[in-house]
Design an enzyme around this catalytic site. Sequence first.
Site, short mmCIF file in Angstrom:
data_model
loop_
_atom_site.label_atom_id
_atom_site.label_comp_id
_atom_site.label_asym_id
_atom_site.label_seq_id
_atom_site.Cartn_x
_atom_site.Cartn_y
_atom_site.Cartn_z
N ASN A 159 19.14 116.03 31.33
CA ASN A 159 18.66 114.66 31.30
C ASN A 159 18.49 114.22 29.93
O ASN A 159 18.67 112.90 29.89
CB ASN A 159 17.37 115.04 32.27
CG ASN A 159 16.30 116.07 31.55
OD1 ASN A 159 16.69 116.90 30.90
ND2 ASN A 159 15.06 115.84 32.09
N GLY A 215 27.86 127.70 32.61
CA GLY A 215 27.01 127.73 33.52
C GLY A 215 26.10 129.23 33.46
O GLY A 215 25.85 129.40 32.51
N GLY A 235 14.54 123.54 31.35
CA GLY A 235 15.27 123.29 32.61
C GLY A 235 14.21 123.37 33.76
O GLY A 235 12.91 123.30 33.60
N SER A 236 14.56 123.75 34.76
CA SER A 236 13.83 123.85 36.00
C SER A 236 12.74 125.29 36.15
O SER A 236 13.20 126.11 35.61
CB SER A 236 14.67 124.01 37.39
OG SER A 236 15.53 124.92 37.48
N GLU A 257 10.14 125.78 28.90
CA GLU A 257 9.49 124.36 29.05
C GLU A 257 10.32 123.89 30.34
O GLU A 257 11.88 123.75 30.20
CB GLU A 257 10.03 123.60 27.80
CG GLU A 257 8.99 122.35 27.87
CD GLU A 257 9.64 121.17 28.67
OE1 GLU A 257 9.15 121.00 29.58
OE2 GLU A 257 10.50 120.42 27.95
N GLY A 259 9.24 122.23 34.46
CA GLY A 259 9.25 121.03 35.09
C GLY A 259 7.92 120.54 35.16
O GLY A 259 6.76 121.10 34.59
N CYS A 291 10.94 115.89 32.86
CA CYS A 291 10.18 116.65 33.27
C CYS A 291 8.70 115.99 33.32
O CYS A 291 7.87 116.34 33.76
CB CYS A 291 10.19 117.89 32.28
SG CYS A 291 10.04 117.53 30.68
#
Length: 490
Positions: A159, A215, A235-236, A257, A259, A291
């Site tokens: 993002n 990935g 990330g998530s 770090e 969401g 986020c």
Amino acid sequence: MNIQKGNFLDSERWEGRAFFADWQRTAAGVIEVTDPATGAVIASVGVGGGADIRHAAAEARVAQKAWARMLPTERARILSKAADLLEQNGAELIPWIMRESGSIYPKAGIEIEHGALFMRHAASLATAPMGMLIPAMDNRTNYARRVPHGVVGVISPFNFPLVLSVRSIAAALAFGNAVVHKPDPRTPISGGIIIARIFEEAGLPKGVLQIVPGGADAGEAMCTDPNIAMISFTGSARGGSKVAEIAGKHFKKVQLELGGKNSLIVLDDADLDVAASNSAWGAFLHQGQICMATGLILVDEKIADALTTKLVAKASHLTAGDPSLNEVALGPIISDGQVEIIDEIVNDAVAKGAKLLVGGTHDGRFYAATVLSGVKPGMRAFEEEIFGPVACIATFSSEQEAIALTNNSDYGLAAGVISADIGRALRIAEELDVGMVHVNDQTVNGGPFAPFGGPRKSGNGTRIGGPADIEEFTTWKWISVKDAATPHPF
């Protein structure tokens, strides 16, 4: 907007390759990078698998020793030059960020601006004091100093691919760590190639920074490789949980770090036009794919209808489309799968009694700015991070209810409080169980000088940025010194 064919990011250098000690082919092959707005192929890059990560980690460990011995002033000079190069080449680089990540021009420009700030902050950290004398326990002299971990693995998302990569890479390098970086395979140019070129031209010694897009298999290889001492992951929450589990089994330090489901609390004395502007910016910027996005707008019930009307008007005028045309406010959602998730969350809210006031539709990956009112606990829109342009309005009848609705969350990244009474807003801010609170501002705020992060599903208690960088990217080493060795009782 066409990608400028400047000399700095000349694709002949890196097309189909990754950045090891130099630009090389990867064992795992090549992936095509596509524009999420049009589906057009932008370029191809080398993609890494487990063997590529192991190769990069081994090279980085060898290079790290000399880098750590380099004078801090020299490390600072390289980081400062990298910042200069990023700014000097911004006009060429911004279109790449736009095309690859679906960013509008101002957002891509923020990545250049903040990326340079993070590198300059890291340069200042390189020459910060890194030790202390410890009080004597006997006739020894004791001191402790902060030392690098060795090789730091950095995993970054799509993002804000440049900024969320650079903030970890630059800080780790400043203290003498080497870095193996895995950008998201959807944004390997903004999150990887640009950064490699910046540091290559700045004179970073070969092997100190290795950038290998990949990935989940590449990420797992980073978490298990014995040459990598620490993982910095952005990330998530689901991805962070997996990273923590695997890296923890291999005794690595982990900095997460993740969401947020961030509340913006609008009190009854707020200026409604300003509050609506803040709500729209926090909810819709970069299609809500941040986020820190304002995931929940908590409004005093006395002003809820008036604020909602103003927010609907703003959403109705925000067009979604191809950012390269420079005629839209919202670009594309990153993937078709994410569009489906956004739709599911909106539909769940409506089925459970929320009102869809505007939006809730999409043309392919272009999701319209959406406003839901009457959002309540038990709805996915109230509890989940949406990562889409959906403003979720809920009401409260008292300050304590607003605080409870904010704190009763699986996340704890950021919050905002808007009020004409600073003392009142600060009193609420102190009671919010989140890592960052912004008084009289929305929730999307960040920069190099503040410790960034939050508890629960928003992270593992770590922070990144400002003084927290020293804590995260170095560790203590204690040294005691006797004038001469003395016998012990045994």
